[in-house]
Design a protein around this motif. Structure first.
Motif, PDB file in Angstrom:
ATOM      1  N   ARG A 244     -64.775  14.150  -1.534  1.00  0.00           N
ATOM      2  CA  ARG A 244     -64.592  15.440  -0.880  1.00  0.00           C
ATOM      3  C   ARG A 244     -63.130  15.596  -0.451  1.00  0.00           C
ATOM      4  N   GLU A 245     -62.435  16.532  -1.057  1.00  0.00           N
ATOM      5  CA  GLU A 245     -61.044  16.800  -0.734  1.00  0.00           C
ATOM      6  C   GLU A 245     -60.797  18.306  -0.810  1.00  0.00           C
ATOM      7  N   PRO A 246     -59.829  18.808  -0.056  1.00  0.00           N
ATOM      8  CA  PRO A 246     -59.586  20.251  -0.045  1.00  0.00           C
ATOM      9  C   PRO A 246     -58.709  20.748  -1.188  1.00  0.00           C
ATOM     10  N   TYR A 247     -57.919  19.853  -1.797  1.00  0.00           N
ATOM     11  CA  TYR A 247     -56.957  20.292  -2.806  1.00  0.00           C
ATOM     12  C   TYR A 247     -56.939  19.344  -3.998  1.00  0.00           C
ATOM     13  N   ASP A 248     -56.656  19.898  -5.167  1.00  0.00           N
ATOM     14  CA  ASP A 248     -56.529  19.098  -6.383  1.00  0.00           C
ATOM     15  C   ASP A 248     -55.053  19.026  -6.787  1.00  0.00           C
ATOM     16  N   THR A 249     -54.217  18.703  -5.826  1.00  0.00           N
ATOM     17  CA  THR A 249     -52.779  18.695  -6.056  1.00  0.00           C
ATOM     18  C   THR A 249     -52.330  17.409  -6.759  1.00  0.00           C
ATOM     19  N   PRO A 250     -51.235  17.483  -7.512  1.00  0.00           N
ATOM     20  CA  PRO A 250     -50.716  16.277  -8.172  1.00  0.00           C
ATOM     21  C   PRO A 250     -49.922  15.416  -7.210  1.00  0.00           C
ATOM     22  N   SER A 251     -49.787  14.140  -7.555  1.00  0.00           N
ATOM     23  CA  SER A 251     -49.032  13.205  -6.723  1.00  0.00           C
ATOM     24  C   SER A 251     -48.517  12.073  -7.603  1.00  0.00           C
ATOM     25  N   ALA A 252     -47.281  11.659  -7.373  1.00  0.00           N
ATOM     26  CA  ALA A 252     -46.712  10.506  -8.086  1.00  0.00           C
ATOM     27  C   ALA A 252     -46.921   9.263  -7.229  1.00  0.00           C
ATOM     28  N   LEU A 253     -48.160   8.982  -6.917  1.00  0.00           N
ATOM     29  CA  LEU A 253     -48.498   7.940  -5.947  1.00  0.00           C
ATOM     30  C   LEU A 253     -48.056   6.557  -6.417  1.00  0.00           C
ATOM     31  N   VAL A 254     -47.747   5.701  -5.431  1.00  0.00           N
ATOM     32  CA  VAL A 254     -47.135   4.395  -5.702  1.00  0.00           C
ATOM     33  C   VAL A 254     -48.049   3.270  -5.218  1.00  0.00           C
ATOM     34  N   HIS A 255     -48.061   2.183  -5.967  1.00  0.00           N
ATOM     35  CA  HIS A 255     -48.847   0.992  -5.613  1.00  0.00           C
ATOM     36  C   HIS A 255     -48.193   0.317  -4.403  1.00  0.00           C
ATOM     37  N   GLU A 256     -48.989  -0.018  -3.411  1.00  0.00           N
ATOM     38  CA  GLU A 256     -48.460  -0.625  -2.190  1.00  0.00           C
ATOM     39  C   GLU A 256     -47.782  -1.969  -2.459  1.00  0.00           C
ATOM     40  N   ALA A 257     -48.230  -2.689  -3.491  1.00  0.00           N
ATOM     41  CA  ALA A 257     -47.586  -3.959  -3.829  1.00  0.00           C
ATOM     42  C   ALA A 257     -46.175  -3.746  -4.373  1.00  0.00           C
ATOM     43  N   ASP A 258     -45.936  -2.597  -5.006  1.00  0.00           N
ATOM     44  CA  ASP A 258     -44.576  -2.292  -5.468  1.00  0.00           C
ATOM     45  C   ASP A 258     -43.658  -1.951  -4.291  1.00  0.00           C
ATOM     46  N   ILE A 259     -44.206  -1.272  -3.286  1.00  0.00           N
ATOM     47  CA  ILE A 259     -43.423  -1.017  -2.071  1.00  0.00           C
ATOM     48  C   ILE A 259     -43.003  -2.347  -1.460  1.00  0.00           C
ATOM     49  N   ALA A 260     -43.945  -3.276  -1.393  1.00  0.00           N
ATOM     50  CA  ALA A 260     -43.671  -4.592  -0.816  1.00  0.00           C
ATOM     51  C   ALA A 260     -42.650  -5.359  -1.639  1.00  0.00           C
ATOM     52  N   ALA A 261     -42.749  -5.273  -2.941  1.00  0.00           N
ATOM     53  CA  ALA A 261     -41.804  -5.994  -3.798  1.00  0.00           C
ATOM     54  C   ALA A 261     -40.388  -5.463  -3.615  1.00  0.00           C
ATOM     55  N   VAL A 262     -40.258  -4.150  -3.482  1.00  0.00           N
ATOM     56  CA  VAL A 262     -38.933  -3.566  -3.219  1.00  0.00           C
ATOM     57  C   VAL A 262     -38.432  -4.010  -1.848  1.00  0.00           C
ATOM     58  N   ALA A 263     -39.321  -4.062  -0.863  1.00  0.00           N
ATOM     59  CA  ALA A 263     -38.932  -4.523   0.473  1.00  0.00           C
ATOM     60  C   ALA A 263     -38.408  -5.949   0.415  1.00  0.00           C
ATOM     61  N   ALA A 264     -39.084  -6.815  -0.329  1.00  0.00           N
ATOM     62  CA  ALA A 264     -38.656  -8.217  -0.419  1.00  0.00           C
ATOM     63  C   ALA A 264     -37.283  -8.331  -1.069  1.00  0.00           C
ATOM     64  N   VAL A 265     -37.042  -7.551  -2.112  1.00  0.00           N
ATOM     65  CA  VAL A 265     -35.726  -7.563  -2.762  1.00  0.00           C
ATOM     66  C   VAL A 265     -34.652  -7.112  -1.778  1.00  0.00           C
ATOM     67  N   ALA A 266     -34.931  -6.035  -1.052  1.00  0.00           N
ATOM     68  CA  ALA A 266     -33.940  -5.513  -0.112  1.00  0.00           C
ATOM     69  C   ALA A 266     -33.674  -6.486   1.038  1.00  0.00           C
ATOM     70  N   LEU A 267     -34.696  -7.231   1.436  1.00  0.00           N
ATOM     71  CA  LEU A 267     -34.526  -8.189   2.522  1.00  0.00           C
ATOM     72  C   LEU A 267     -33.770  -9.442   2.087  1.00  0.00           C
ATOM     73  N   LEU A 268     -34.007  -9.887   0.877  1.00  0.00           N
ATOM     74  CA  LEU A 268     -33.488 -11.181   0.447  1.00  0.00           C
ATOM     75  C   LEU A 268     -32.246 -11.103  -0.436  1.00  0.00           C
TER      76      LEU A 268
END
Length: 273
Positions: free
Chosen positions: A143-167
């Motif tokens: 059940r959702e109000p809109y059928d809008t598009p999204s370029a959604l991102v995998h949370e593990a990729d967010i984490a991998a970028v964070a690790a690169v930026a930290l290290l």
């Protein structure tokens, strides 16, 4: 060196912990309940009790820490500046921050901290799909109000970028827009999920106000619920446009939604009877 990860058991935080450990970093994981977290995080992580919304209680957690990962969450706006100040005073010299959807007080405090920082600006998280588990398992519906598009991102990729930026060097002062490799509507996401779980799943439209009330029933404020549902009603162009930042930073393609679904499909299946 040691990195302190706030929100360590969250959808993104747990991946940050795992990725840092994989790269040989010492990790201190901040959690409200270390006992419960022990079963959800790698044994190599040092668990410390606390929350980033109460920075006045984090002196021990920050002791000896040189890097800090922050995930902006509701309730952090008032405490964020104090958290950053205490972290810098304790000797933190590199910070990554996952924004809360806009450059607010926490993100600004990080940018003005005087230490190396990288701001991660993910658009929609693939893990938001987990909100459908109950209705998919019980009724085979979303059940959702809109059928809008999204370029959604995998949370593990967010984490991998964070690790690169930290290290790794070369990421200071950057704001990274993070998306997945494809633009998907709600119906396209539901179709992918349906294939993975082996059953028909139907999108049932609800009203904007019903969606707001549903979020408020989970504890969200009216302001936060209006913001989230409003985002789906009229997403910014940046949220619906594929960006190659993940691939440029990591040197590999961003994970697809099909990969995310394959990892989580069992959670959407009806329990055995």
């Amino acid at each position: 060196m040691t990195t302190l990860v706030t929100g360590a058991t969250g959808n993104t935080g747990r991946h940050v912990v795992a990725e840092l450990l994989r790269r040989g970093e010492r990790v201190r994981a901040l959690t409200r309940d270390p006992g419960a977290a022990a079963g959800r995080l790698p044994a190599e992580a040092e668990l410390v009790e606390g929350t980033h919304t109460a920075p006045e209680k984090l002196d021990a957690a920050l002791d000896g820490v040189s890097r800090l990962h922050i995930t902006v969450t509701p309730g952090l706006a008032d405490a964020g500046s104090e958290l950053v100040r205490r972290a810098v005073d304790a000797g933190v010299r590199r910070i990554t921050v996952v924004w809360g959807g806009a450059v607010g007080p926490v993100e600004q405090a990080v940018a003005e901290s005087g230490v190396e920082w990288t701001r991660l600006e993910p658009q929609e998280f693939m893990s938001n799909t987990l909100d459908w588990i109950g209705s998919v398992r019980a009724e085979g519906v979303v059940r959702e109000p809109y059928d809008t598009p999204s370029a959604l991102v995998h949370e593990a990729d967010i984490a991998a970028v964070a690790a690169v930026a930290l290290l790794d060097d070369g990421h200071a002062g950057r704001a990274y827009n993070l998306t997945g490799p494809e633009r998907l509507t709600m119906r396209e996401r539901i179709a992918a999920l349906s294939r993975a779980v082996g059953r028909d799943i139907v999108l049932l439209p609800i009203t904007h106000e019903q969606a707001v009330e549903r979020l408020m029933a989970t504890g969200a404020s009216r302001e936060d619920a209006d913001y989230v549902v409003g985002w789906y009603a009229a997403p910014d162009e940046v949220a619906t446009t594929v960006d190659d930042t993940v691939e440029r930073v990591l040197g590999r393609p961003a994970r697809t939604f099909a990969q995310w679904v394959a990892e989580h499909a069992d959670r959407f299946k009806e329990p055995a009877r």
